[in-house]
Scaffold this motif. Structure first.
Motif, PDB file in Angstrom:
ATOM      1  N   TYR A 141      21.506  18.057  51.915  1.00 10.29           N
ATOM      2  CA  TYR A 141      22.424  17.622  52.970  1.00 10.29           C
ATOM      3  C   TYR A 141      23.694  17.051  52.363  1.00 10.29           C
ATOM      4  O   TYR A 141      23.703  16.625  51.212  1.00 10.29           O
ATOM      5  CB  TYR A 141      21.760  16.548  53.832  1.00 10.29           C
ATOM      6  CG  TYR A 141      20.466  17.025  54.442  1.00 10.29           C
ATOM      7  CD1 TYR A 141      20.469  17.851  55.567  1.00 10.29           C
ATOM      8  CD2 TYR A 141      19.253  16.669  53.873  1.00 10.29           C
ATOM      9  CE1 TYR A 141      19.276  18.303  56.119  1.00 10.29           C
ATOM     10  CE2 TYR A 141      18.057  17.118  54.419  1.00 10.29           C
ATOM     11  CZ  TYR A 141      18.076  17.937  55.546  1.00 10.29           C
ATOM     12  OH  TYR A 141      16.915  18.380  56.078  1.00 10.29           O
ATOM     13  N   ALA A 142      24.740  17.021  53.162  1.00 11.20           N
ATOM     14  CA  ALA A 142      25.993  16.463  52.680  1.00 11.20           C
ATOM     15  C   ALA A 142      26.372  15.210  53.459  1.00 11.20           C
ATOM     16  O   ALA A 142      27.530  14.829  53.533  1.00 11.20           O
ATOM     17  CB  ALA A 142      27.100  17.516  52.757  1.00 11.20           C
ATOM     18  N   GLU A 143      25.374  14.567  54.029  1.00 10.65           N
ATOM     19  CA  GLU A 143      25.654  13.352  54.803  1.00 10.65           C
ATOM     20  C   GLU A 143      25.998  12.209  53.862  1.00 10.65           C
ATOM     21  O   GLU A 143      25.495  12.143  52.738  1.00 10.65           O
ATOM     22  CB  GLU A 143      24.411  12.956  55.612  1.00 10.65           C
ATOM     23  CG  GLU A 143      23.943  14.017  56.587  1.00 10.65           C
ATOM     24  CD  GLU A 143      24.973  14.323  57.644  1.00 10.65           C
ATOM     25  OE1 GLU A 143      25.548  13.366  58.192  1.00 10.65           O
ATOM     26  OE2 GLU A 143      25.224  15.523  57.903  1.00 10.65           O
ATOM     27  N   PRO A 144      26.821  11.260  54.324  1.00  6.28           N
ATOM     28  CA  PRO A 144      27.144  10.122  53.464  1.00  6.28           C
ATOM     29  C   PRO A 144      25.890   9.296  53.177  1.00  6.28           C
ATOM     30  O   PRO A 144      24.973   9.243  53.983  1.00  6.28           O
ATOM     31  CB  PRO A 144      28.140   9.324  54.300  1.00  6.28           C
ATOM     32  CG  PRO A 144      27.917   9.751  55.706  1.00  6.28           C
ATOM     33  CD  PRO A 144      27.474  11.186  55.633  1.00  6.28           C
ATOM     34  N   ILE A 145      25.902   8.665  52.018  1.00  5.69           N
ATOM     35  CA  ILE A 145      24.769   7.849  51.601  1.00  5.69           C
ATOM     36  C   ILE A 145      25.220   6.390  51.625  1.00  5.69           C
ATOM     37  O   ILE A 145      25.842   5.895  50.687  1.00  5.69           O
ATOM     38  CB  ILE A 145      24.318   8.270  50.182  1.00  5.69           C
ATOM     39  CG1 ILE A 145      23.971   9.776  50.159  1.00  5.69           C
ATOM     40  CG2 ILE A 145      23.142   7.419  49.734  1.00  5.69           C
ATOM     41  CD1 ILE A 145      23.970  10.376  48.765  1.00  5.69           C
TER      42      ILE A 145
END
Ligand SMILES: Nc1nc2c(c(=O)[nH]1)N[C@H]1C(S)=C(S)[C@@H](COP(=O)(O)OP(=O)(O)OC[C@H]3O[C@@H](n4cnc5c(=O)[nH]c(N)nc54)[C@H](O)[C@@H]3O)O[C@H]1N2
Ligand SMILES: Nc1nc2c(c(=O)[nH]1)N[C@H]1C(S)=C(S)[C@@H](COP(=O)(O)OP(=O)(O)OC[C@H]3O[C@@H](n4cnc5c(=O)[nH]c(N)nc54)[C@H](O)[C@@H]3O)O[C@H]1N2
Ligand code: SF4
Ligand code: SF4
Ligand code: SF4
Ligand code: SF4
Ligand code: SF4
Ligand SMILES: [Mo]
Lengths: 325, 243, 957
Positions: free
Chosen positions: C721-725
């Motif tokens: 995924y490329a969601e913010p961490i």
């Protein structure tokens, strides 16, 4: 420093030999001036020289044990311009040669008059060889002493007393030996030689005590502060960087408890000086046994003295080799 | 005239011993080797090393400084070890000031080691000749090596680059600059040996914080109403006086 | 030397490979003459070590030619007792046949009965895959006894960690705080960076009970009592918050500090973030469905709403009356009582020093900001012209990790780093690929015992990252599935397993007995086991029927280690100079801050004796056992050998993901992903054995929230995924476990006896507690903390066989503060007893001013069993050297049960919790270390040790 037996024997044996030779030639000189009776040249001077030579050879042999490469020992004459060791290496065989010739001349009773001194005193080859030998004996004492005295980092050694003591202690043991030897070969010289032996022993004691006194008051010039260049009164080494020992921990440490050092010191202070002194005095009366004992005890004392001489010297490199962890 | 030397920066040396073993590794099979080891797998193993890293504690807890202190031959400008050598095996090279031992001439009399106040020489037990740091003379002039490699093995290895190598007679060299600007000093200057190797002392960086830096106008607590203004009904000077 | 410039015949060959004298993996050049290794130096073109090398690396020759090497496969002599060291040489065929038969049977019946544990190796990609293919859950590497607290504590907080996953950016930092680190995996790079940092005028503070090594060159040494860093860090946080020295903007944007948490204690949702909607899909990322309380509108808004700016502090009520608080408010409440004065009592550090430390950090971070002209886009689409850095960098390792309160301590540290705004920013902490990863990362173990089936690969990974109680790998009754009880309620987040309990558990049959234990590159009868004395007995112990409690023990080692003595079968491994290896992106690569880096080893000398690389062993075994990854559908051999495997194996057919990331694609034109390239090894060889992928500048920072980077990482299948961490100031993961322990919610619930434990330790905000060992110890009786440190010139137990390195550390001392020692009448160098409530050892004391008075310490793993490592029986290592492990128990009593001596959250071995007392040995007690063990004999096939060593092949003149 770690006292190496090779060097202890080397210096004590050749010291005694030098002293013995000086005693022989002293006797000869006195006799030449008719201050002493003329002994049996064949036995006293000839065999005496042989004895000196034997000690020198023994010392030389002992010294080889000190070398990693004795077969290359000849190389060590090369640097006489700078190295006292090199000079010793040159002077020692020269001295041996002269002692040999001196003995030989006496043995062969080769006394052609080569010239006559103004006082009418005839000069024969033994006289010339004797003078040469005397010069070389002193030169050798100086070389040997300077080997140690020239090392300025070794404060215990770096003193004229070192050379003086080499001369005095070698002289004392040599004269004592000469006295004992005379008891067998020239009894008429015993008192004279024993007397001188006693005097030199006393001087030796003074010299040695002077150096002990001096050494006890030495303040090391190098400290951990100068060794690592950090100015703080409290610096302690935690590790020297290796644990199983190295040349630097073997060569420069005696590794004995202080008590041993103290014991050896008292032993040599007794064995090298007062005991032989008493024996010498006794020997003037009843001869041989006491004189031989005087020499044996004194020599043992000098072995201890030499051991102590090395052990007491505290090399500044030791600052770097104090702790393992 | 050239005088090659090492300058060792105690400010960054972490005592990792890389210089110790890389020196051994290069030299034991190089022209200064072998550097034998006795009892390598037994009690009290011991061997010849040209370089040792030691540790000292300076001061008392809690203000202790732990100092790692590498030491090899310092290539003294007036090396007392050289004139005493009876064979000429120990010598100082004119061209670059490196002090060396010619193993073929050395008789193993140990005298030079007595004359070195720094404990920098070691007699090799197996070969029975005196050995010491050569400044990796068989690396630094070896034109078959890349230029970057033409420096002592310990210098190349040192992870903190605490070991600088160069000509201390050349005032423009990095080593001379370091000595000049970072307080480089020599060991046991009292003996007049003038070691070519120098050491750079520890240096400390401190931060000064001013009181007002802790109470700034942009303090984020204000945003979250945590540095509140005083309530309107609290007393003020206005309540008690006039001007 | 002959003439000054005379040199020997030129070295004939120089070959590049990767060092493995330690886990740092520097590039080396191996110089050979007549095929003999002559010199090893650092490879100047290697990104890690840039040409330098360390003491161990420079002594590789002495490892290669060590007489302690095992050169033949060996089996225990028929009739000989295990541990007696009676072996006979066998051929590999017999070894393989024995193994294939035995393992085949286990696999066909109950694959759990095979356990594979590997030590400080670097091939978990292969060993883990083998275990999974075999179908056993019982696999772990060293992480659990090493530093899992560091990995878990930070990864569960910031999505990355120190260790091999990230580090301090000393290039740009102005202030560097090193906590509890002696040497670490980043050995040479750390040294390079540290000296550069100091020379550039940076300020270096070391927090450590001991001042040696790196700490020696610190500008300030802050001696601390072991196990109390949590108190220190929380007090610093207290001070930072109290003075407003935190980076508010950073916290708002990039952490969950502003997110609202349900503060209604009566509610089942208490302690959870309030959400706008119930998440629809179970995906491995955090949906952005949480709320802020907006300052401008004074209303709750979805986080990161353009224009919104949340309160970080305060208490609010949602429209339905639910009280809510921002996470940061809870943090402030948490640290309210953690004042510097409070911490001073615990840590021994003066309160004004603690305050000053906080101020130095806060003011440096705030006032010395770095702005790099690097444009980037954040996950919310905001474009930034610059990358900002707050130049305060931290590094910490096992001084924090190896305590049973380490996880929470490390969370406190990660939170402090976040408050200062230093995450993946210049001069702060920087990630290394494949990190950052989602919090927690997506790998999961199975959560069901039925994942273990005869003749089937394990349905899931043996190790993973639980995110809630339902992820635990437990039986229906809540009991553990794994032999080491990892991922059970006892240590729910034991993401690296608990190797340190494997032997004890297997011996006791708790949770069950196993059949075959295969140990690779771990010395578990010695330095990587606690309670070594008893564990050695367990290895030899038999049940009533006369069968060994651990029936079959296989050890793959390269040397005559203590562990090998207990083997039934010994597999002689090669050295690192003799084999192919990969430092893979699937394991822990040597990535740099600026992008992924992986590397390889290529043999530089032929294999010695009958050694065989363990990789080849696994491939051969996998093939013989017909594990699906190693054979074709028809059951035929798929891979010729390990190099062939490395080139051709793909995670799934056509995935393009393999062990190596460099020069993929048919012609080597692709990076990270691509078809197998038959010439891949050649290309690595030509490139110094490394593949370095440099990210564009705009992807190099802020990677938790860097849109470009995250999408790049997703495209290259580094992440799904490329969601913010977002940084977890507040850890909802922990709250889920706590909530379950409180009987709330729908997830699985812990068994009764562990409820309190979970409730206590799974605190979503860091807190300080005394270590479990201290809680179980009479501190009056055992007043001192005992710890070990790694010596820079030794790698664990490996290097006593190394003739050069062992001269540096031949035996070890216990370092005691001089004052403490004198109070006990102990002189420098005295023999003493060191006693914990679990055991005692005899050793020598060394006074030191560089250790905190309540701490004693020694170098790790210098002490050896007599005769081991082919040393003579009288070698110092076994006569004067000692192992602290004998004093450390692998278990602690807890409420009438035995529980691992580990962090209750992660199962991290609590090596540094042990408490001891010291006293002089009695008159007449021998000057030899105790305990002593039976002398190990050399094995058949080993070389005899020489009494003197000149250089190999070169005879002394
Ligand atoms: N040369 C060498 N390098 C190695 C290794 C090796 O054996 N030798 N091992 C490798 C391995 S496997 C690992 S895991 C890493 C580990 O690398 P490190 O974590 O650096 O290793 P340790 O030696 O455990 O260092 C722990 C440090 O923490 C301190 N300490 C102990 N307790 C506390 C505490 O409560 N608080 C604080 N602040 N400090 C504390 C100790 O004094 C010590 O300095 O090193 C790796 N690198
Ligand atoms: N008291 C105390 N105990 C500790 C620690 C501590 O700080 N204090 N640290 C802990 C930590 S962090 C760790 S990681 C562990 C490490 O513990 P281990 O991993 O058990 O330790 P090592 O000594 O690295 O031993 C591994 C084995 O690998 C073998 N070996 C070396 N090279 C090779 C090779 O190429 N192939 C094969 N097959 N074998 C090889 C060695 O001979 C040795 O037997 O120790 C732990 N134990
Ligand atoms: S350090 Fe010692 S060996 Fe080296 S030159 Fe100076 S005196 Fe000679
Ligand atoms: S040991 Fe060798 S180098 Fe040293 S003084 Fe003697 S001959 Fe000269
Ligand atoms: S310069 Fe060469 S010989 Fe001298 S210490 Fe360094 S590596 Fe060793
Ligand atoms: S290699 Fe460098 S840092 Fe390491 S001990 Fe030597 S001088 Fe110090
Ligand atoms: S740090 Fe480790 S990998 Fe690097 S050279 Fe040293 S031993 Fe080898
Ligand atoms: Mo470790």
């Amino acid at each position: 420093m770690h006292p190496a037996f090779s060097v202890i024997f080397l210096t004590t044996l050749i010291g005694a030999a030098q002293g013995l030779f000086l005693a022989l030639f002293t006797a000869q000189s006195y006799a030449a001036f008719k201050l002493l009776p003329q002994p049996d040249a064949h036995g006293f001077y000839g065999q005496g020289s042989l004895l000196a030579l034997a000690l020198l050879v023994a010392g030389l042999v002992a010294s080889f044990f000190h070398l990693g490469h004795p077969e290359r020992a000849w190389r060590s004459a090369a640097m006489w311009r700078t190295s006292w060791l090199s000079r010793e290496v040159i002077v020692l065989p020269a001295f041996m040669g002269v002692v040999f010739l001196y003995g030989l001349a006496h043995w062969l009773e080769w006394h052609p008059v080569l010239m006559t001194l103004p006082g009418g005193l005839p000069v024969d080859p033994t006289a010339i060889l004797g003078v040469a030998g005397t010069v070389l004996a002193f030169a050798l004492f100086i070389c040997t002493g300077m080997i140690y005295a020239c090392l300025k980092f070794l404060a215990e050694w770096h003193s004229p007393l070192t050379v003086i003591n080499y001369v005095l202690l070698g002289g004392a043991s040599g004269f004592t030996l000469a006295a004992a030897f005379a008891a067998a070969t020239a009894p008429e010289l015993v008192s004279f030689l024993a007397g001188w032996a006693a005097i030199i022993t006393v001087l030796g004691l003074i010299g040695r005590i002077a150096s002990l006194y001096r050494n006890a008051r030495l303040k090391p010039k190098s400290t951990l502060q100068t060794a690592i260049g950090i100015k703080h009164p409290r610096i302690v080494q935690k590790t020297q960087g290796f644990m199983g020992g190295s040349f630097n921990t073997r060569e420069f440490f005696h590794g004995r408890p202080v008590a041993v050092l103290r014991g050896v010191k008292w032993f040599f202070l007794l064995a090298a000086f007062p005991v032989p002194l008493l024996l010498l005095l006794a020997g003037m009366q009843d001869g041989m046994a006491a004189l031989v004992a005087a020499f044996v005890v004194q020599y043992a004392g000098l072995l201890a003295e030499r051991w102590f001489f090395f052990a007491q010297a505290n090399h500044p490199q030791n600052l770097y080799y104090q702790s393992i962890s | 005239m050239t005088q090659l030397a090492l300058v060792i920066d105690l400010n960054v040396c972490v005592g990792c011993q890389a210089c110790v073993t890389s020196c051994k590794e290069w030299n034991t099979s190089g022209s200064a080797g072998p550097m034998g080891d006795q009892n390598p797998y037994g009690a009290d193993p011991t061997g010849t090393f040209f370089n040792r890293v030691q540790t000292f504690e300076v001061g008392e807890f809690p203000t202790t400084e732990t100092v790692h202190f590498p030491k090899s031959c310092l290539h003294c400008e007036d090396p007392p070890c050289v004139p005493v050598c009876p064979t000429g095996a120990s010598y100082k090279r004119k061209e670059d000031g490196i002090v060396l031992v010619n193993y073929d001439k050395c008789i193993g009399c140990k005298y030079c080691s007595w004359a070195c106040p720094y404990g920098a020489r070691e007699l090799d037990e197996q070969q029975q000749v005196m050995k010491k740091c050569t400044l990796c003379v068989d690396r630094i002039y070896d034109m078959t090596m890349a230029e970057a490699d033409r420096k002592p093995s310990c210098v190349k290895a040192c992870p903190t680059s605490a070991r600088l190598f160069g000509d201390v007679h050349d005032p423009e060299s990095a080593v001379s600059v370091a000595i000049r600007e970072s307080g480089g000093y020599a060991l046991m200057p009292e003996w007049g040996t003038h070691p070519a190797n120098h050491y750079l002392p520890r240096r400390k960086t401190r931060i000064k914080i001013h009181e007002d830096e802790l109470e700034r106008a942009d303090n984020p607590l204000k945003v979250d109403r945590q540095l509140p203004k005083p309530a309107m009904d609290e007393p003020t000077l206005d309540d008690v006086t006039t001007w | 030397m002959q003439a000054a410039t005379a040199s020997l015949p030129p070295v004939q060959e120089v070959k590049n490979t990767t060092c493995y004298m330690c886990a740092c993996r520097c590039g080396i050049r191996v110089h050979l003459r007549d095929g003999v290794v002559r010199y090893i130096d650092g490879n100047p073109d290697h990104p890690l070590n840039k040409g330098v090398i360390c003491a161990k690396g420079s002594s590789g020759i002495m490892k290669q030619y060590s007489p302690a090497r095992l050169l033949k496969p060996l089996k225990r002599k028929a009739g000989a007792e295990r541990g007696a060291g009676e072996f006979e040489e066998i051929e590999w065929d017999e070894a393989f046949a024995t193994l294939a038969e035995r393992l085949g049977k286990i696999r066909a019946t109950d694959p759990k009965k095979f356990a594979l544990f590997t030590g400080r190796d670097q091939m978990q990609a292969l060993t883990g895959m083998f275990a999974r293919q075999f179908g056993t859950p019982n696999y772990a590497a060293h992480g659990g006894f090493c530093s899992v607290n560091m990995a878990a504590g930070m990864i569960y907080t910031i999505g990355g960690s120190f260790w091999e996953f990230g580090g301090p950016d000393l290039d740009r930092a102005k202030l560097f705080v090193m906590i509890g680190t002696a040497e670490d995996h980043h050995s040479n790079p750390m040294k390079i960076a540290l000296s550069k940092f100091k020379r550039d005028g940076g300020r270096f503070i070391s927090i450590n009970p001991v001042r040696t090594g790196y700490s020696a060159i610190a500008d300030e040494w802050v001696p601390i009592r072991p196990g109390t860093d949590g108190a220190l860090l929380l007090a610093i946080i207290h001070e930072i918050i109290a003075t407003g020295l935190y980076d508010r903007d950073f916290l708002v944007q990039y952490s969950n500090a502003g997110q609202l948490i349900n503060a209604d204690e009566t509610n089942d949702e208490f302690g959870f973030f309030v959400r706008t909607e119930v998440p629809t899909e179970e995906a491995c990322y955090e949906p952005q469905d949480k709320l802020w309380w907006d300052r401008t509108t004074d209303r709750p808004v979805v986080t990161h709403k353009p224009g919104a700016d949340p309160y970080l502090l305060g208490e609010f009520k949602l429209s339905d009356g639910t009280p809510v608080k921002p996470a940061f408010q809870l943090l402030q409440e948490r640290v309210k009582d953690y004042t510097p004065d409070w911490a001073s009592q615990i840590t021994g550090i003066p309160a004004d020093v603690i305050r000053r430390l906080a101020h130095e950090m806060g003011v440096t971070a705030r006032d010395q900001k770095i702005e790099l002209p690097i444009a980037w886009t954040d996950s919310w689409g905001n474009e930034h012209d610059t990358v900002t850095g707050n130049p305060v960098a931290f590094h910490a390792m096992r001084g924090l990790a190896a305590h049973s309160n380490g996880f929470q301590t490390i969370r406190a540290m990660a939170i402090l780093m976040s408050l200062l705004g230093t995450i993946d920013r210049p001069g702060g902490f920087r990630h290394k690929a494949p990190f950052p990863r989602p919090i927690p990362p997506c790998a999961r173990t199975p959560n069901d015992p039925r994942a273990v089936q005869p003749n089937r690969p394990l349905d899931g990974m043996a190790l993973g990252w639980p995110s809630d109680p339902d992820d635990l790998f437990v039986n229906d009754d809540g009991s553990p599935v794994r032999i080491d009880k990892a991922f059970s309620w006892e240590y729910p987040l034991s993401v690296h397993g608990l190797m340190h309990n494997a032997i004890t558990n297997a011996w006791r049959g708790d949770p069950y007995r196993i059949d075959t234990l295969l140990i690779f590159m771990a010395n578990m009868a010695w330095n990587s086991t606690m309670n070594a004395v008893e564990v050695r007995k367990m290895l030899n112990d038999k049940d009533e029927s006369g069968e060994y409690k651990i029936p079959f023990l296989v050890v793959c080692d390269a040397f005559h280690s203590e562990m090998t003595a207990f083997a039934d079968l010994i597999l002689p491994d090669t050295t690192y100079l003799e084999r192919h290896d990969v430092m893979s992106m699937l394991d822990r690569p040597i990535s740099e801050f600026d992008g992924p880096v992986d590397s390889v080893r290529i043999p530089v000398v032929p294999v010695s004796g009958d050694c065989k690389p363990f990789q080849e062993v696994l491939i051969e075994l996998g093939t013989r056992l017909k594990l699906p990854a190693f054979v074709t559908k028809e059951g035929a051999r798929k891979f010729r050998d390990y190099p062939d495997f490395v080139v051709n194996w793909e995670s799934e057919p056509g995935s393009g993901i393999g062990f190596l990331a460099g020069w993929r694609g048919k012609g080597g034109e692709k990076s990270l992903r691509g078809e197998p390239n038959p010439n891949q090894w050649e290309m690595y060889k030509k490139n110094n054995c490394v593949f370095h992928y440099e990210l564009p500048k705009s992807y190099q920072y802020m990677r938790n929230w860097n849109k470009g980077y995250l999408e790049w990482s997703q495209r290259n299948r580094i992440t799904r995924y490329a969601e913010p961490i977002l940084i977890h100031i507040y850890s909802e993961v922990l709250q889920r476990f706590r909530s379950a322990a409180q009987g709330k919610g729908l997830t699985r619930k812990p068994p009764e006896h562990l409820k309190k434990r979970i409730d206590t330790y799974f605190d979503p905000l860091p807190f300080y507690y005394d270590t479990l060992e201290a809680l179980a110890t009479d501190k009056q009786k055992y007043p001192l903390a005992a710890v070990t440190q790694r010596p820079m010139a030794m790698y664990h137990s490996w290097d006593s066989q190394n003739a050069w390195l062992r001269q540096i550390h031949t035996h070890n001392y216990l370092f005691v503060n001089a004052l403490t020692a004198r109070q006990q009448g102990i002189d420098d160098g005295d023999w003493i007893w060191v006693e914990s409530q679990w055991g005692k050892v005899k050793c020598m004391a060394r006074h030191s001013e560089a250790v905190e008075p309540g701490t004693v310490w020694t170098w790790n793993a210098i002490g050896k069993a007599a005769g081991a490592w082919n040393l003579t029986p009288d070698a110092n290592e076994s006569q004067k050297g000692f192992l602290l492990n004998h004093l450390i128990s692998e278990e602690l009593p807890e409420a009438g049960r035995r529980i691992s001596n580990s962090d209750p959250i992660t199962g991290q071995a609590a090596w540094y919790d042990v408490r001891v007392r010291i006293y002089k040995v009695g008159a007449g007690e021998t000057a030899i270390t105790s305990p002593q063990f039976e002398t190990m004999k050399p094995y058949p096939g080993m070389k005899t040790r020489s009494a003197i060593l000149a250089f190999l092949g070169v005879k002394p003149k």
